[in-house]
Scaffold this motif. Structure first.
Motif, mmCIF file in Angstrom:
data_model
loop_
_atom_site.group_PDB
_atom_site.id
_atom_site.type_symbol
_atom_site.label_atom_id
_atom_site.label_comp_id
_atom_site.label_asym_id
_atom_site.label_seq_id
_atom_site.Cartn_x
_atom_site.Cartn_y
_atom_site.Cartn_z
ATOM 1 N N SER A 113 0.937 -1.117 -0.142
ATOM 2 C CA SER A 113 -0.011 -0.089 0.511
ATOM 3 C C SER A 113 0.507 1.189 0.232
ATOM 4 O O SER A 113 1.577 1.663 0.871
ATOM 5 N N LYS A 115 1.103 4.919 0.786
ATOM 6 C CA LYS A 115 -0.010 5.749 1.951
ATOM 7 C C LYS A 115 0.167 6.927 1.384
ATOM 8 O O LYS A 115 1.327 7.533 1.054
ATOM 9 N N ASP A 116 -1.042 7.747 1.182
ATOM 10 C CA ASP A 116 -1.226 9.185 1.193
ATOM 11 C C ASP A 116 -0.805 9.889 -0.189
ATOM 12 O O ASP A 116 -0.960 10.431 -0.562
ATOM 13 N N ALA A 117 -1.309 8.798 -1.116
ATOM 14 C CA ALA A 117 -1.170 8.364 -2.182
ATOM 15 C C ALA A 117 -2.800 8.363 -3.103
ATOM 16 O O ALA A 117 -3.890 7.549 -2.861
ATOM 17 N N THR A 118 -3.423 9.682 -3.726
ATOM 18 C CA THR A 118 -4.675 10.178 -4.733
ATOM 19 C C THR A 118 -4.963 9.615 -5.665
ATOM 20 O O THR A 118 -3.854 9.749 -6.350
ATOM 21 N N ARG A 128 -9.579 15.558 -2.556
ATOM 22 C CA ARG A 128 -10.340 14.680 -1.182
ATOM 23 C C ARG A 128 -11.548 13.382 -1.457
ATOM 24 O O ARG A 128 -11.986 12.500 -0.944
ATOM 25 N N THR A 130 -11.338 10.803 -3.582
ATOM 26 C CA THR A 130 -10.762 9.883 -3.946
ATOM 27 C C THR A 130 -11.340 8.363 -3.822
ATOM 28 O O THR A 130 -10.702 7.817 -4.890
ATOM 29 N N GLU A 134 -6.875 2.941 -3.680
ATOM 30 C CA GLU A 134 -6.064 2.661 -3.607
ATOM 31 C C GLU A 134 -4.727 2.236 -4.149
ATOM 32 O O GLU A 134 -5.009 1.493 -5.679
ATOM 33 N N ALA A 188 -1.011 11.030 -7.158
ATOM 34 C CA ALA A 188 -0.170 11.853 -6.177
ATOM 35 C C ALA A 188 0.785 12.788 -6.745
ATOM 36 O O ALA A 188 2.150 12.813 -5.858
#
Length: 404
Positions: A113, A115-118, A128, A130, A134, A188
């Motif tokens: 995973s 993290k914090d990747a849109t 925001r 999303t 993932e 991201a």
């Protein structure tokens, strides 16, 4: 001397032949066709519901069993758990390599995973939003281990895994409105080129909502830490249990208790059990409908007896026995229920064939259910018509003829 006059014996009452009994029983149905159809409808709905539920349920279960057999029951997953103090414990970077050295393991691959990747369709969309997508880093062997397939384009290879290329899960592609490779998406803060779209993966539903990038590209462009968050292990079928028992200690020898080991096919088996439970519930509802139909038959027969009191009295006056009157009305009730049972079984079979064909499932007709449904409808009709038939047979001729 008076001579005694012998009184000739009364003639024996004629016996009602089977053909005449059926004809007499069907007379009431032919004379009131609309009422007969409406009464049989309740029986038909109950039987149709029961046959359709069992038929569609059997077809769905056969489809799921075929799917489990095709995907295999030898896939295991390894995910990080928590330490004794409740803190997340990441899997070691070399966990995949260590698992691959287990003898019965045929292949092992992983996803990680990011993290914090849109993921956004364009850079103009609010980060925001999303949509539950993932971003995960994937090993090139992921698709073959999962026995997955491509709906379009190509899968990651050692070359494309180093560059900003992405493969979309089936749900991700639908949410982003992309069905062909060559388009770009914003991940991201960087543009990635879509090179492929996956088909749905039943054993790995988390992949369906993911955007998959190469392991090296995730490290280089997205700040991926390199820890696998889910390892997929395909083992020899006859050694699944043995492999599962050693996976935790192999993946994380320092803390095997902080490793979760699962078997995705167990989820499909649970789904099969859930569908069976749901089918049982619908079957119960069909049985209730069948009982309601039996009440309708009883009501129709009681009304029929009340309306035909003069006919009953005339037949009794002409020599008909109580038993013959009883059998006449009982035959009418059974014929009415049999009509509803046959119609309901036909509707249920048709519904099963149509639904299974539209879904692409194997068509399975529950022969035992069809036979039992028709037989139960006849039994319920006989039980429902017994009281009205007894009441008709007990009517005195004089009372029946005097009815206005």
């Amino acid at each position: 001397m008076k001579q005694s006059i012998e009184t000739p014996p009364l003639p024996r009452a004629a016996r009602l032949r089977t053909g005449d009994l059926i004809a007499a029983g069907l007379t009431g149905l032919r004379s009131r066709p609309l009422r007969a159809v409406l009464s049989a409808l309740g029986i038909a709905i109950g039987i149709a519901a029961m046959v359709a539920v069992l038929g569609i349920g059997a077809a769905g279960q056969a489809r799921l069993i075929d799917k489990i057999a095709g995907l295999g029951t030898n896939l295991l997953t390894v995910t990080p758990g928590q330490s004794l103090f409740g803190k997340p414990t990441p899997l070691p970077d070399d966990a995949v390599g260590m698992i691959g050295r287990i003898g019965p393991v045929e292949s092992a691959t992983a996803t990680g995973s990011v993290k914090d990747a849109t993921v956004r369709r364009t850079d103009k969309i609010d980060p925001r939003e999303t949509k539950g997508i993932e971003v995960v880093a994937a090993h090139p062997g992921l698709l073959s281990t999962l026995k997955g397939g491509l709906a379009a384009g190509a899968w990651l290879n050692p070359a494309t895994a180093r560059y900003p290329a992405v493969v979309l899960g089936s749900t991700t592609a639908r949410l982003l409105g992309i069905d062909q490779p060559g388009q770009q998406i914003f991940i991201a803060g960087q543009w990635f080129t879509v090179i492929g779209v996956l088909r749905p993966l039943d054993l790995a539903p988390e992949i369906n909502t993911s955007a998959l990038v190469g392991w090296d590209a995730a490290r280089k462009h997205l700040g991926f830490d390199g820890h696998p968050t889910r390892i997929y292990v395909r083992s020899a079928t006859d050694a699944v249990i043995a492999v599962r028992d050693v996976l935790a200690r192999t993946a994380n020898p320092q803390d095997p208790d902080a490793v979760n080991v699962g078997r995705p096919s167990d989820a499909l088996t649970a789904q099969l059990d859930a569908e069976s439970t749901f089918s049982s519930l619908l079957l119960g509802l069909g049985a209730v409908s069948l009982l309601v139909g039996g009440v309708g038959v009883a009501n129709t027969m009681i009304i029929s007896v009340l309306e035909r009191r003069q006919e009953i009295g005339l037949r009794r006056a002409l020599g008909a026995r109580r038993r013959q009157i009883l059998l006449q009305f009982l035959t009418e009730a059974v014929a009415l229920s049999a009509l509803g049972g046959v119609a309901g079984a036909t509707l249920g079979v048709a519904a099963t064939v149509v639904y299974a064909s539209l879904q692409g499932w194997p068509v399975i007709l529950p022969g035992a259910a069809i036979t039992a449904g028709v037989a139960s409808s006849i039994a319920i009709g006989a039980a429902a018509g017994l009281y009205p038939a007894l009441r008709a047979g007990r009517l005195p001729p004089t009372e029946a003829l005097n009815t206005t």
